[in-house]
Enzyme design. Structure first.
Site, PDB file in Angstrom:
ATOM      1  N   SER A  37      43.173  45.346  39.650  1.00 50.04           N
ATOM      2  CA  SER A  37      43.812  45.529  40.953  1.00 50.04           C
ATOM      3  C   SER A  37      43.769  46.972  41.447  1.00 50.04           C
ATOM      4  CB  SER A  37      45.272  45.060  40.898  1.00 50.04           C
ATOM      5  OG  SER A  37      46.008  45.826  39.937  1.00 50.04           O
ATOM      6  N   SER A 106      43.256  43.436  33.133  1.00 49.84           N
ATOM      7  CA  SER A 106      44.496  44.001  33.659  1.00 49.84           C
ATOM      8  C   SER A 106      45.230  42.973  34.516  1.00 49.84           C
ATOM      9  CB  SER A 106      44.155  45.284  34.443  1.00 49.84           C
ATOM     10  OG  SER A 106      45.286  46.037  34.724  1.00 49.84           O
ATOM     11  N   PHE A 107      45.314  43.181  35.812  1.00 47.36           N
ATOM     12  CA  PHE A 107      45.839  42.205  36.766  1.00 47.36           C
ATOM     13  C   PHE A 107      45.190  40.837  36.535  1.00 47.36           C
ATOM     14  CE2 PHE A 107      44.092  40.388  40.731  1.00 47.36           C
ATOM     15  CZ  PHE A 107      45.238  39.978  41.420  1.00 47.36           C
ATOM     16  N   ASP A 227      45.110  53.974  26.806  1.00 43.25           N
ATOM     17  CA  ASP A 227      45.295  53.430  28.150  1.00 43.25           C
ATOM     18  C   ASP A 227      46.581  53.991  28.775  1.00 43.25           C
ATOM     19  OD1 ASP A 227      45.620  51.834  30.435  1.00 43.25           O
ATOM     20  OD2 ASP A 227      44.855  50.040  29.437  1.00 43.25           O
ATOM     21  N   HIS A 255      41.631  52.784  30.224  1.00 42.37           N
ATOM     22  CA  HIS A 255      41.804  51.469  30.825  1.00 42.37           C
ATOM     23  C   HIS A 255      40.469  50.795  31.142  1.00 42.37           C
ATOM     24  CE1 HIS A 255      44.269  48.402  32.600  1.00 42.37           C
ATOM     25  NE2 HIS A 255      43.751  48.546  33.818  1.00 42.37           N
TER      26      HIS A 255
END
Length: 275
Positions: A37, A106-107, A227, A255
């Site tokens: 995102s 992630s998202f 991260d 990340h």
């Protein structure tokens, strides 16, 4: 005269009422890659180093989720987990896919978990990379990502947050990603998704832990030890909850696992998804 073709724009299909941009490469059992995102993100920007290698053995589908990239941004829509999960279900229906493997960044990992809870029969295996999906205290890094205000300087700061390896970050990349973030409609939709207080955004993407614990699909969790956006503790918690999980932690990695350790990431994913 040479016509410049944008590699981020690929196929188009109506997923429910949403015109969706998606990449579709390779043959075989399907695997869907769900992007993160970040500002100006698209499926191609997120997965450009992974789609081709994974497509050697699988049918790899990488969509721009609603509100991101070159997929529709419907007027008056409320962005949230329910909308994104429905969009994914509608996309699979439009493509005639009954069951798939999911790779979520992630998202995208939070969406993969939520989708598997809602449609357990449609998910065979999951790979969750730097994933949300459980609640954790808002990090300064994620606050900066979701609170991004467009400028080349701010984009450069975000890239420094994303990557442990600073050789991956330069002014050219910052300018490229900045330009992506200010395409018509991009920042408007992005800024509406995760408003302050942004802890609420983390909690809204989280799924009930008792429901996560019921997921029996094999799951591979991948995380960068350094991260600064999503803490490694989030993947450790998912590892504790998911009954059939494996956890791989990369040292000297932020990340961007799929970019900072591309070859190893692709090997891990391909091996885990091998029939």
């Amino acid at each position: 005269m040479t016509v410049q073709v944008n590699p981020e724009i690929a196929n188009s299909i109506a997923a429910g009422a949403i015109r969706t941009n998606y990449h579709d490469q390779g043959e075989g059992a399907p695997v869907v890659l769900i992007h993160g995102s970040g500002p100006g993100v698209s499926a191609w920007a997120n997965w450009r180093l992974n789609i081709g290698p994974l497509a050697r053995a699988k049918r790899v589908i990488a969509p721009d989720m609603v509100g991101f990239g070159f997929t529709d941004r419907p007027e008056g829509v409320t962005y949230g987990k329910d909308l994104w999960v429905k969009h994914l279900a509608d996309l699979l229906d439009a493509l005639g896919i009954e069951q798939t493997d999911l790779v979520g960044n992630s998202f995208g990992g939070g969406l993969a978990i939520a989708f598997a809870i809602r449609y357990p029969q449609r998910v065979r295996r999951m790979i969750l990379m730097g994933s949300v999906g459980v609640s954790f205290p808002l990090t300064d890094g994620l606050d900066a990502v979701w609170g991004y205000q467009p400028s080349i300087g701010n984009m450069r700061k975000l890239l420094d947050i994303f990557a442990y390896d600073r050789t991956l970050v330069n002014d050219e990349l910052a300018e490229l990603r900045y330009k992506a973030s200010v395409r018509p409609g991009f920042q408007e939709s992005f800024s509406s998704m995760f408003p302050a207080p942004r802890q609420a955004g983390i909690d809204a993407l989280a799924s009930d832990e008792s429901e996560i614990a019921k997921l029996v699909q094999p799951a591979l969790l991948i995380h960068g030890r350094e991260d600064k956006v999503i803490p490694a503790e989030a993947s450790r918690r998912l590892f504790e909850l998911l009954p059939n999980a494996e956890l791989h932690m990369f040292g000297k990695c932020g990340h961007w696992t799929q970019i900072e350790h591309t070859e190893r990431f692709n090997m891990l994913v391909a091996d885990f998804l091998r029939d």
